[in-house]
Design a protein around this motif. Structure first.
Motif, short mmCIF file in Angstrom:
data_model
loop_
_atom_site.label_atom_id
_atom_site.label_comp_id
_atom_site.label_asym_id
_atom_site.label_seq_id
_atom_site.Cartn_x
_atom_site.Cartn_y
_atom_site.Cartn_z
N ARG A 26 0.93 -1.18 0.00
CA ARG A 26 0.00 0.07 0.16
C ARG A 26 1.07 1.08 0.17
O ARG A 26 0.70 2.41 -0.55
N ILE A 27 2.03 1.29 0.77
CA ILE A 27 2.87 2.42 0.85
C ILE A 27 3.48 2.61 -0.65
O ILE A 27 3.34 3.61 -1.19
N LEU A 28 3.87 1.41 -0.90
CA LEU A 28 4.42 1.76 -2.34
C LEU A 28 3.55 2.25 -3.48
O LEU A 28 3.69 2.92 -4.34
N GLU A 29 2.23 1.69 -3.45
CA GLU A 29 1.15 2.14 -4.27
C GLU A 29 0.98 3.54 -4.13
O GLU A 29 0.92 4.31 -5.32
N LEU A 30 0.80 4.01 -2.87
CA LEU A 30 0.62 5.55 -2.77
C LEU A 30 1.80 6.39 -3.16
O LEU A 30 1.73 7.30 -4.08
N LEU A 31 2.91 5.77 -3.13
CA LEU A 31 4.23 6.72 -3.74
C LEU A 31 4.14 6.86 -5.13
O LEU A 31 4.62 7.77 -5.90
N MET A 111 -2.89 -7.35 -3.94
CA MET A 111 -2.91 -6.93 -5.28
C MET A 111 -4.23 -6.80 -5.79
O MET A 111 -4.82 -5.82 -6.15
N VAL A 112 -5.00 -7.86 -5.42
CA VAL A 112 -6.43 -8.13 -5.91
C VAL A 112 -7.21 -7.35 -4.81
O VAL A 112 -8.04 -6.59 -5.51
N GLU A 113 -6.97 -7.13 -3.72
CA GLU A 113 -7.82 -6.41 -2.83
C GLU A 113 -7.51 -4.69 -3.04
O GLU A 113 -8.45 -4.17 -2.99
N GLN A 114 -6.37 -4.52 -3.45
CA GLN A 114 -6.02 -3.02 -3.92
C GLN A 114 -6.91 -2.77 -5.21
O GLN A 114 -7.26 -1.45 -5.31
N ARG A 115 -7.07 -3.70 -6.16
CA ARG A 115 -7.84 -3.37 -7.28
C ARG A 115 -9.22 -3.27 -6.93
O ARG A 115 -9.83 -2.61 -7.64
N TYR A 116 -9.60 -4.00 -6.27
CA TYR A 116 -11.06 -4.17 -6.12
C TYR A 116 -11.25 -2.68 -5.07
O TYR A 116 -12.32 -2.02 -5.41
N ALA A 117 -10.55 -2.32 -4.29
CA ALA A 117 -10.71 -0.91 -3.50
C ALA A 117 -10.56 -0.02 -4.40
O ALA A 117 -11.40 1.08 -3.99
N ARG A 177 -6.35 4.68 -13.55
CA ARG A 177 -6.16 3.50 -13.19
C ARG A 177 -6.31 2.60 -14.21
O ARG A 177 -7.45 2.34 -14.51
N VAL A 178 -5.41 1.57 -14.72
CA VAL A 178 -5.85 0.54 -15.69
C VAL A 178 -5.48 -0.89 -14.89
O VAL A 178 -4.31 -1.03 -14.47
#
Length: 192
Positions: A26-31, A111-117, A177-178
């Protein structure tokens, strides 16, 4: 560092262990999505203490996934940025290795949870977007009958199209987001 080097972090067993913690993902995704940030700023956005996010940032830095942003902050106020814009991994590299199968599943589920969110958040905020954007948004779910080679070729073609649109941010751009996934599904037909 070339454009393709900046874009992809090829996930190996060492990096997979670093990314098998959901908070680090999640940290990496936000950055990657919102740009450089401090441990305290990330902590506020994630509902974590700055000590926790700082520790995870140091772990990500140890694995070469984030670096300190030397153009911002000072010794007391450290800013961090992602080294790569995305990840690339192949399940076949991990799933049959008893030491890596667990971390791989944790990472994949995260990753699947992040995509859904991300999609769920967009749906919740749709009324806040202009008609210009709402008219252009699309969701696709297309069951196909393919061989493994055809599925791989389809994925390669989609990724080539995505690469064509990857460029530096320009004035007037909006972050988009793709998500792409192609995976087999076991058929469960009703039996008489």
């Amino acid at each position: 560092m070339g454009k393709s080097e900046r874009y992809l972090a090829r996930i190996d067993g060492r990096l997979l262990r670093a990314l098998s913690h959901p908070l680090r993902v999640r940290i990496l995704e936000l950055l990657r999505e919102d740009g450089p940030a401090t441990a305290s700023g990330l902590g506020k956005r994630l509902g974590e203490s700055s000590g926790t996010t700082s520790w995870h940032l140091r772990q990500l830095a140890e694995y070469g996934l984030v670096i300190e942003d030397s153009e911002r902050g000072n010794r007391r106020d450290r800013w961090w940025k992602a080294v790569h814009d995305g990840d690339q991994l192949q399940g076949q590299d991990f799933i049959r290795d008893p030491d890596l199968a667990g971390p791989f599943r944790t990472y994949a589920h995260t990753m699947v949870e992040q995509r859904y969110a991300a999609e769920a958040q967009f749906v919740a905020e749709m009324s806040e977007w202009s008609d210009e954007w709402i008219d252009k948004v699309s969701f696709h779910d297309s069951p196909l009958s393919l061989t493994p080679d055809e599925a791989a070729a389809l994925s390669d073609e989609i990724l080539e199209v995505i690469k064509r649109y990857r460029r530096p941010v320009e004035e007037g751009d909006t972050s988009v987001r793709v998500h792409w996934a192609a995976f087999p599904r076991k058929s469960r037909p009703e039996t008489p």
